[in-house]
Design an enzyme around this catalytic site. Structure first.
Site, PDB file in Angstrom:
ATOM      1  N   TRP A 154       0.838  -1.198   0.000  1.00  0.00           N
ATOM      2  CA  TRP A 154       0.000   0.000   0.000  1.00  0.00           C
ATOM      3  C   TRP A 154       0.874   1.249   0.000  1.00  0.00           C
ATOM      4  O   TRP A 154       1.513   1.565   1.006  1.00  0.00           O
ATOM      5  CB  TRP A 154      -0.921   0.008   1.229  1.00  0.00           C
ATOM      6  N   HIS A 186      -6.896   1.528   2.598  1.00  0.00           N
ATOM      7  CA  HIS A 186      -7.953   0.538   2.372  1.00  0.00           C
ATOM      8  C   HIS A 186      -9.036   0.733   3.444  1.00  0.00           C
ATOM      9  O   HIS A 186      -8.853   1.530   4.379  1.00  0.00           O
ATOM     10  CB  HIS A 186      -7.410  -0.903   2.374  1.00  0.00           C
ATOM     11  N   ARG A 212      -4.200   5.980  -2.510  1.00  0.00           N
ATOM     12  CA  ARG A 212      -2.907   5.318  -2.724  1.00  0.00           C
ATOM     13  C   ARG A 212      -1.988   6.272  -3.487  1.00  0.00           C
ATOM     14  O   ARG A 212      -2.405   6.856  -4.493  1.00  0.00           O
ATOM     15  CB  ARG A 212      -3.074   4.033  -3.548  1.00  0.00           C
ATOM     16  N   GLN A 226     -13.663   1.528  -1.998  1.00  0.00           N
ATOM     17  CA  GLN A 226     -13.723   0.103  -1.692  1.00  0.00           C
ATOM     18  C   GLN A 226     -14.997  -0.210  -0.925  1.00  0.00           C
ATOM     19  O   GLN A 226     -15.609   0.677  -0.334  1.00  0.00           O
ATOM     20  CB  GLN A 226     -12.537  -0.304  -0.802  1.00  0.00           C
ATOM     21  N   VAL A 269      -5.357 -11.749   7.033  1.00  0.00           N
ATOM     22  CA  VAL A 269      -6.203 -12.944   6.854  1.00  0.00           C
ATOM     23  C   VAL A 269      -5.334 -14.189   6.742  1.00  0.00           C
ATOM     24  O   VAL A 269      -4.170 -14.112   6.342  1.00  0.00           O
ATOM     25  CB  VAL A 269      -7.105 -12.829   5.595  1.00  0.00           C
ATOM     26  N   ALA A 323     -13.293 -11.908   5.925  1.00  0.00           N
ATOM     27  CA  ALA A 323     -13.257 -10.498   5.543  1.00  0.00           C
ATOM     28  C   ALA A 323     -12.988 -10.439   4.048  1.00  0.00           C
ATOM     29  O   ALA A 323     -12.386 -11.360   3.484  1.00  0.00           O
ATOM     30  CB  ALA A 323     -12.156  -9.763   6.297  1.00  0.00           C
TER      31      ALA A 323
HETATM   32  N1  PHE Z   1      -7.661  -4.437   2.249  1.00  0.00           N
HETATM   33  C1  PHE Z   1      -7.236  -5.233   1.125  1.00  0.00           C
HETATM   34  C2  PHE Z   1      -6.749  -4.289   0.036  1.00  0.00           C
HETATM   35  O1  PHE Z   1      -7.089  -3.174   0.017  1.00  0.00           O
HETATM   36  C3  PHE Z   1      -8.362  -6.107   0.608  1.00  0.00           C
HETATM   37  C4  PHE Z   1      -8.773  -7.147   1.591  1.00  0.00           C
HETATM   38  C5  PHE Z   1      -9.768  -6.908   2.514  1.00  0.00           C
HETATM   39  C6  PHE Z   1      -8.173  -8.388   1.578  1.00  0.00           C
HETATM   40  C7  PHE Z   1     -10.156  -7.869   3.415  1.00  0.00           C
HETATM   41  C8  PHE Z   1      -8.541  -9.363   2.459  1.00  0.00           C
HETATM   42  C9  PHE Z   1      -9.544  -9.108   3.377  1.00  0.00           C
HETATM   43  O2  PHE Z   1      -6.003  -4.681  -0.825  1.00  0.00           O
END
Ligand code: PHE
Length: 355
Positions: A154, A186, A212, A226, A269, A323
């Site tokens: 990120w 995010h 970003r 998002q 995750v 998630a």
């Molecule tokens: N937050 C991650 C992204 O922006 C996406 C994501 C969210 C992945 C939740 C896994 C679980 O790239």
């Protein structure tokens, strides 16, 4: 004074009143015929005393009648003129109507609302979080400590933090490094914020704007949207995720689309997944949109990492959940066949008006 004089005057009055075109003309005629001082009828009336008793008996009522007639004619004509003016101003129902210009909802607004509705129908709640976020929520609490190589995933807009903030964090014995502010990269930090305030079971979606620090091109923008998803309970499994997300895409694209889960990596995750949907344009045969693969990558997902539960204040093995995070623009581009993400922010009305 002769009877003919009266008849003549009556005719004269009638003619001039009928041909009067304005209220001002009529007022002038009123003065001319029945004005108190020099009106022609008035003047004749003033001569009545000089007549013989017999003449007075016939001429008197005749003059009175004339005076009344003139008054009535004037009133009637005033009303006629007013009616005529009204008629001229009245709406012509045969004219073409004026077109009412209506605005257009932005395609991202439309898609976001649809996504909210689909999840609400599946008993998810919609929650939101701040766009200016702390390093703690955006990274550390999501199992991305400082110097973790995954921070490179990120590219971050850091905000200049004031001395005062740093002083308070020092006083509270917090590392001011962990208190740095940034524009969230995010929507995942809202996972932590929500879990700090709520106990499972729950299921939420979090639509929101993210940022970003990267070069823009047809598929990258420095700010985009998002939708985060989080479902936590005692026995939420990956199978539940597969069902929910499969159902979501069917309802959103209004057809029976296949989905595919691929192993991937996100620090918050375990296991981590990338989710693909069958290309909605070619149905999986291969085309320019899916780059001949038949699949479109639409979201990152996975089972919530025990470290994330701990950071939110839960016991690491008390709950489990899934998630996911999807890019709103990507979904809108697929749904409406939009070739370039930059169009969303171009402010070009020719683009907006198509939705
Ligand atoms: N937050 C991650 C992204 O922006 C996406 C994501 C969210 C992945 C939740 C896994 C679980 O790239």
């Amino acid at each position: 004074m002769q009877k003919q004089d009266i008849a003549h005057l009556a005719q004269e009055a009638k003619k001039s009143i009928q041909s009067a075109k304005t209220a001002a003309e009529l007022e002038a005629l009123r003065v001319r015929f029945i004005g108190r001082k020099d009106g022609e009828v008035t003047k004749l009336m003033k001569q009545l005393p000089a007549l013989s008793v017999e003449d007075r008996r016939t001429v008197g009522p005749a003059l009175n009648a004339l005076k009344n007639e003139v008054e009535q004619l004037l009133t009637a004509r005033v009303k006629d003129l007013a009616d005529e003016a009204d008629r001229r101003q009245a709406i012509d129902v045969t004219m073409p109507g004026k077109k009412v210009a209506t605005g257009h909802l932005h395609p991202l607004t439309l898609v976001e609302r649809e996504i909210r509705d689909v999840f609400k129908a599946m008993n998810f709640s919609v929650v939101e979080g701040p766009e200016v976020e702390s390093e703690h929520y955006n990274f550390d609490a999501l199992n991305i400590p400082a110097n973790h190589p995954a921070r490179d995933m990120w590219d971050t807009f850091w905000l200049a933090t004031s001395d005062k903030r740093q002083a308070t964090s020092k006083k509270n014995n917090m590392s001011h490094v962990a208190d740095r502010l940034l524009l969230r990269t995010h929507t995942s930090p809202v996972q932590i914020r929500y879990m700090e305030q709520h106990q499972p079971p729950f299921q939420i979606v979090v639509p929101g704007r993210v940022f970003r620090y990267e070069a823009t091109d047809a598929s990258h923008e420095i700010n985009f949207y998002q939708v985060e998803g989080l479902m936590v309970g005692k026995d939420v499994t990956l199978a539940n995720f597969k069902f929910v997300i499969g159902e979501f895409f069917k309802r959103l694209f209004k057809k029976d689309v296949s989905i595919r889960l691929r192993p991937s990596y996100f620090p918050f995750v375990e296991p981590g997944l990338d989710v693909d949907v069958e290309c909605v344009k070619c149905g999986g045969k291969g085309c320019n949109i899916c780059k001949d693969s038949g699949w479109l990558e639409v979201m990152g997902a996975g089972m919530v990492h025990p470290h994330v539960f701990e950071a939110a204040g839960y016991g690491p093995h008390e709950y489990q959940g899934f998630a996911f995070g999807l890019g709103l623009e990507r979904i809108a581009m697929i749904k409406y066949n939009i070739p370039d993400i930059r169009l969303f922010y171009s402010g070009d009305l020719r683009f907006i008006k198509q939705f």
